[in-house]
Design a protein around this motif. Structure first.
Motif, PDB file in Angstrom:
ATOM      1  N   ARG A 255       0.853  -1.197   0.000  1.00 54.75           N
ATOM      2  CA  ARG A 255       0.000   0.000   0.000  1.00 54.75           C
ATOM      3  C   ARG A 255       0.885   1.242   0.000  1.00 54.75           C
ATOM      4  NH1 ARG A 255      -2.402   3.311   3.902  1.00 54.75           N
ATOM      5  NH2 ARG A 255      -1.491   2.074   5.603  1.00 54.75           N
ATOM      6  N   ARG A 256       0.670   2.124  -0.981  1.00 56.77           N
ATOM      7  CA  ARG A 256       1.509   3.318  -1.120  1.00 56.77           C
ATOM      8  C   ARG A 256       1.158   4.357  -0.061  1.00 56.77           C
ATOM      9  NH1 ARG A 256       1.656   8.266  -3.846  1.00 56.77           N
ATOM     10  NH2 ARG A 256      -0.493   7.976  -4.538  1.00 56.77           N
ATOM     11  N   ILE A 257       2.190   4.879   0.609  1.00 56.59           N
ATOM     12  CA  ILE A 257       2.030   5.954   1.589  1.00 56.59           C
ATOM     13  C   ILE A 257       2.242   7.313   0.933  1.00 56.59           C
ATOM     14  CG2 ILE A 257       2.906   6.919   3.753  1.00 56.59           C
ATOM     15  CD1 ILE A 257       1.470   4.267   4.094  1.00 56.59           C
ATOM     16  N   GLY A 258       3.249   7.412   0.079  1.00 60.74           N
ATOM     17  CA  GLY A 258       3.532   8.681  -0.592  1.00 60.74           C
ATOM     18  C   GLY A 258       4.788   8.617  -1.423  1.00 60.74           C
ATOM     19  N   ASP A 259       5.003   9.651  -2.234  1.00 62.99           N
ATOM     20  CA  ASP A 259       6.172   9.760  -3.109  1.00 62.99           C
ATOM     21  C   ASP A 259       6.858  11.102  -2.894  1.00 62.99           C
ATOM     22  OD1 ASP A 259       5.531   7.299  -4.386  1.00 62.99           O
ATOM     23  OD2 ASP A 259       4.146   8.354  -5.732  1.00 62.99           O
ATOM     24  N   PHE A 260       8.139  11.155  -3.221  1.00 63.45           N
ATOM     25  CA  PHE A 260       8.863  12.429  -3.250  1.00 63.45           C
ATOM     26  C   PHE A 260       9.815  12.396  -4.434  1.00 63.45           C
ATOM     27  CE2 PHE A 260      11.072   9.523  -0.401  1.00 63.45           C
ATOM     28  CZ  PHE A 260      12.383   9.589  -0.831  1.00 63.45           C
ATOM     29  N   LYS A 261      10.172  13.562  -4.925  1.00 61.76           N
ATOM     30  CA  LYS A 261      11.036  13.662  -6.108  1.00 61.76           C
ATOM     31  C   LYS A 261      12.228  14.572  -5.833  1.00 61.76           C
ATOM     32  CE  LYS A 261       7.716  12.616  -9.777  1.00 61.76           C
ATOM     33  NZ  LYS A 261       7.181  13.042 -11.097  1.00 61.76           N
ATOM     34  N   GLY A 262      13.280  14.347  -6.600  1.00 63.78           N
ATOM     35  CA  GLY A 262      14.451  15.196  -6.522  1.00 63.78           C
ATOM     36  C   GLY A 262      14.317  16.381  -7.453  1.00 63.78           C
ATOM     37  N   SER A 263      15.263  17.281  -7.373  1.00 63.44           N
ATOM     38  CA  SER A 263      15.271  18.430  -8.271  1.00 63.44           C
ATOM     39  C   SER A 263      15.866  18.031  -9.616  1.00 63.44           C
ATOM     40  CB  SER A 263      16.083  19.574  -7.653  1.00 63.44           C
ATOM     41  OG  SER A 263      17.421  19.172  -7.445  1.00 63.44           O
ATOM     42  N   SER A 264      15.691  18.874 -10.594  1.00 67.67           N
ATOM     43  CA  SER A 264      16.220  18.607 -11.932  1.00 67.67           C
ATOM     44  C   SER A 264      17.736  18.472 -11.880  1.00 67.67           C
ATOM     45  CB  SER A 264      15.829  19.753 -12.877  1.00 67.67           C
ATOM     46  OG  SER A 264      16.384  19.550 -14.157  1.00 67.67           O
ATOM     47  N   GLY A 265      18.245  17.418 -12.467  1.00 67.18           N
ATOM     48  CA  GLY A 265      19.690  17.202 -12.515  1.00 67.18           C
ATOM     49  C   GLY A 265      20.221  16.333 -11.401  1.00 67.18           C
ATOM     50  N   GLN A 266      19.367  15.991 -10.411  1.00 69.52           N
ATOM     51  CA  GLN A 266      19.807  15.105  -9.337  1.00 69.52           C
ATOM     52  C   GLN A 266      19.720  13.648  -9.772  1.00 69.52           C
ATOM     53  OE1 GLN A 266      17.403  16.364  -5.906  1.00 69.52           O
ATOM     54  NE2 GLN A 266      19.287  16.521  -4.733  1.00 69.52           N
ATOM     55  N   GLU A 267      20.666  12.849  -9.292  1.00 67.18           N
ATOM     56  CA  GLU A 267      20.654  11.401  -9.530  1.00 67.18           C
ATOM     57  C   GLU A 267      20.813  10.697  -8.191  1.00 67.18           C
ATOM     58  OE1 GLU A 267      23.410   7.881 -11.537  1.00 67.18           O
ATOM     59  OE2 GLU A 267      23.812   9.984 -12.008  1.00 67.18           O
ATOM     60  N   PHE A 268      19.760  10.000  -7.744  1.00 68.12           N
ATOM     61  CA  PHE A 268      19.815   9.306  -6.469  1.00 68.12           C
ATOM     62  C   PHE A 268      20.694   8.061  -6.589  1.00 68.12           C
ATOM     63  CE2 PHE A 268      15.165  10.720  -5.380  1.00 68.12           C
ATOM     64  CZ  PHE A 268      15.576  12.055  -5.428  1.00 68.12           C
ATOM     65  N   THR A 287      21.139   9.991  -0.587  1.00 65.60           N
ATOM     66  CA  THR A 287      22.429  10.402  -1.145  1.00 65.60           C
ATOM     67  C   THR A 287      22.248  10.584  -2.643  1.00 65.60           C
ATOM     68  OG1 THR A 287      23.655   9.191   0.549  1.00 65.60           O
ATOM     69  CG2 THR A 287      24.841   9.765  -1.458  1.00 65.60           C
ATOM     70  N   ALA A 288      22.589  11.787  -3.124  1.00 59.02           N
ATOM     71  CA  ALA A 288      22.304  12.119  -4.524  1.00 59.02           C
ATOM     72  C   ALA A 288      23.468  12.878  -5.146  1.00 59.02           C
ATOM     73  CB  ALA A 288      21.028  12.957  -4.625  1.00 59.02           C
ATOM     74  N   LEU A 289      23.704  12.604  -6.421  1.00 60.45           N
ATOM     75  CA  LEU A 289      24.690  13.333  -7.219  1.00 60.45           C
ATOM     76  C   LEU A 289      23.982  14.411  -8.025  1.00 60.45           C
ATOM     77  CD1 LEU A 289      26.690  10.259  -8.578  1.00 60.45           C
ATOM     78  CD2 LEU A 289      27.376  11.773  -6.716  1.00 60.45           C
ATOM     79  N   PHE A 290      24.756  15.395  -8.443  1.00 59.13           N
ATOM     80  CA  PHE A 290      24.209  16.466  -9.272  1.00 59.13           C
ATOM     81  C   PHE A 290      25.248  16.835 -10.319  1.00 59.13           C
ATOM     82  CE2 PHE A 290      23.647  20.957 -10.359  1.00 59.13           C
ATOM     83  CZ  PHE A 290      22.315  20.962 -10.743  1.00 59.13           C
ATOM     84  N   GLY A 291      24.808  17.001 -11.569  1.00 58.75           N
ATOM     85  CA  GLY A 291      25.721  17.374 -12.640  1.00 58.75           C
ATOM     86  C   GLY A 291      25.927  16.240 -13.616  1.00 58.75           C
ATOM     87  N   MET A 292      26.876  16.438 -14.511  1.00 59.14           N
ATOM     88  CA  MET A 292      27.111  15.483 -15.585  1.00 59.14           C
ATOM     89  C   MET A 292      28.496  14.861 -15.477  1.00 59.14           C
ATOM     90  SD  MET A 292      24.352  15.399 -17.396  1.00 59.14           S
ATOM     91  CE  MET A 292      24.901  14.670 -18.943  1.00 59.14           C
ATOM     92  N   ASP A 293      28.553  13.550 -15.669  1.00 62.41           N
ATOM     93  CA  ASP A 293      29.792  12.797 -15.848  1.00 62.41           C
ATOM     94  C   ASP A 293      30.847  13.150 -14.809  1.00 62.41           C
ATOM     95  OD1 ASP A 293      28.584  11.570 -18.000  1.00 62.41           O
ATOM     96  OD2 ASP A 293      29.302  13.043 -19.421  1.00 62.41           O
TER      97      ASP A 293
END
Length: 555
Positions: A255-268, A287-293
């Motif tokens: 049973r789903r309780i809820g969802d959350f999302k990261g900001s644009s460009g974030q990679e969990f 823990t999330a990364l941000f940016g490219m390569d």
């Protein structure tokens, strides 16, 4: 005087005139590597990337060569219509001002492999090295590339070969499970029975009770368990690349309780959960990364469920987060900062809630070179002592006593994860926009737990075991196609694989241990990634399972 003048003129006439090759030798040669064509009945896209990575490493010869930038090559390849041939490869090499072109193919038929490659002087359009070798298994590709690279280094650059041929691994012992319980599509997907087959010391054990979620159209990268909503019972938290979800298992249903999302460009890349601020509801640490390569930074964050949504407690954090179990203390939040030059700053610290944020406290006494991923504390030897259990860089499990002495290192690899972080890499000195150095990856270790899951009074070391498609022969590319959970017990001399689940199609990306049903005994929640969705035209698919070793199916 005439004699002296005549002699000087003669010397001038017979002195060698510098050739074009000698002029080019004054500066590093530009080597362009075309990704190998792979001819096979099945898709082996990983071999295209893997061979490129290996050849890039072997052809990067200090003072002798620089590599033409991969992105520039791919831009040129995009303009090629139809199959790549040598003429088109030479055109691309000339366009990108390469000195040499490395071009070739792999042909696979069953277990047999053929490696064909050429090293070509672009200016003269002449093959300097022509290589062709066959092998009886796919691992022979590594030997072929080593031999070809040595031949190029010796015949073109005048260097001595350095390769030692790889020794073939000895066949490993296997445990046989009846075909009906060997991970057939119906069992692996939890259809009908919803049961997972368990192997016990080469004998069978009845399937145990499991719950299975629906298929999520996302690639789940992390799993955690905690009391998220402040009500009795614990929830399952899982994250994909930029989304998090919280579910509760009630009567076998998710049973789903809820969802959350990261900001644009974030990679969990990881998730953990525990009530660190002491308000009765667990915080979720992402823990999330941000940016490219190679230019990625950390942009981790912390959220907490408020009854209807999620409040952000911390954002844009430069810490990697993990929640670990410490004997006699319970759940402890630990963190490690990202370095200014490397991906990990030295030291893993306990973090405590203070002044509306998480502040570092005591540093953990960890062996040199260990980072925040892939370790646990517990009575791994079942002798009453608190031990540190950790993966080394070769995915071997090590055990350290309470004074930091290494008392055991396993021989067999466990764990295995496709999750990685790219190291920051600067361009070589004197290079231009079309030359670059190949960056390296640090693959993140799987979790470890030390716990008594089956209630027999004996602690098990629990981890995931994922099967790497290329047999761990590729240095920079890890693709997993099978996975299982393993339960290891100390037998007085080594950790023995006492229990294990059947093999799942796909791989186990993460797992967590908690009392999910409130019966006072721990269960396991784990994610199986069936499809990654990274291939064009495919959709990611993942499933969450829960496993209770204390409740046989139907009891």
């Amino acid at each position: 005087m005439r004699l002296i003048i005549s002699f000087c003129l003669l010397v001038t006439l017979i002195a060698p005139v510098p050739s074009a090759a000698q002029d080019r030798a004054a500066e590093p040669a530009r080597v362009l590597i075309i990704p190998f064509d792979v001819n096979a009945q099945q898709k082996f896209d990983f071999l295209r990337e893997g061979t490129y990575d290996m050849l890039s490493t072997r052809m990067a010869i200090e003072g002798k060569t620089v590599l033409v930038d991969r992105m520039k090559i791919e831009e040129q390849l995009a303009s090629v219509s139809g199959p790549m041939d040598e003429a088109q490869a030479l055109r691309i090499a000339a366009e990108l001002q390469a000195t040499y072109l490395l071009y070739g193919s792999l042909t696979l038929f069953g277990d047999t492999v053929s490696t064909d490659a050429r090293f070509i002087d672009v200016g003269q359009q002449k093959s300097l090295v022509v290589f062709s070798q066959t092998g009886s298994d796919h691992g022979d590709i590594i030997d072929h590339l080593d031999l070809f690279s040595d031949q190029v280094k010796q015949e073109v650059f005048g260097l001595q070969p350095t390769t030692v041929q790889r020794a073939k691994p000895a066949p490993s012992a296997t445990v046989t499970v009846k075909p009906a319980e060997q991970g057939s599509s119906s069992t692996a997907k939890g259809a009908a029975s919803g049961a997972v087959a368990i192997v016990v010391e080469e004998a069978e054990r009845p399937p145990v009770a499991t719950n299975r979620s629906k298929r999520f159209k996302e690639r789940i990268v992390g799993v955690a368990t905690a009391d998220i909503d402040g009500k009795p019972g614990q929830e399952i938290v899982f994250v994909s690349e930029n989304k998090g979800s919280v579910y509760q298992v009630v009567g076998g249903a998710f049973r789903r309780i809820g969802d959350f999302k990261g900001s644009s460009g974030q990679e969990f890349i990881a998730v953990d959960a525990a009530d660190i601020n002491g308000n009765g509801r667990a915080e979720i640490f992402v823990t999330a990364l941000f940016g490219m390569d190679n230019n990625q930074t950390l942009r981790s964050f912390v959220v907490e469920f408020n009854g209807s949504g999620f409040d952000t407690l911390v954002e844009k954090s430069s810490w990697y987060y993990r929640v670990i179990d410490k004997p006699d203390r319970g759940k402890v939040l630990v963190g490690q900062e990202r370095g200014s030059k490397g991906i990990f700053k030295a030291g893993v610290f306990e973090l405590a809630w203070s002044g509306g944020t998480y502040t570092p406290g005591p540093q953990l006494a960890l062996p040199s070179g260990m980072n925040i991923f892939g370790f646990a504390y517990g009575d791994a030897l079942n002798d009453g002592r608190k031990m540190l259990v950790a993966f080394n860089r070769r995915n071997r499990i090590q055990i350290f006593d309470d004074i930091g002495k290494n008392v055991y290192t396993g021989e067999n690899p466990y764990g295995g994860s496709p999750a990685y972080i790219l190291h920051p890499v600067a361009n070589q000195s004197g290079s231009d926009s079309t030359t670059t150095r190949v960056g390296s990856r640090t693959y993140l270790q799987q979790r470890l737990f030390v716990t008594d899951l089956d209630g027999d009074g004996i602690k098990e070391v629990v981890t995931a075991v994922n099967q790497e498609l290329a047999g761990n022969y590729l240095e920079r590319l890890k693709i997993y196609d099978k996975g299982r959970l393993a339960f290891l017990v100390w037998n007085g001399a080594e950790l023995q694989n006492r229990l294990q689940t059947h093999q799942f199609d796909g791989y186990i990306s993460d797992f967590a241990v908690a009392d999910l049903d409130g019966d006072g005994r721990d269960e396991i929640a784990f994610a199986v990634v069936i499809k990654t969705g990274t291939t064009i035209g495919t959709t990611a698919k993942s499933v969450i399972y829960t496993l209770d070793l204390n409740s046989p199916q139907g009891s």
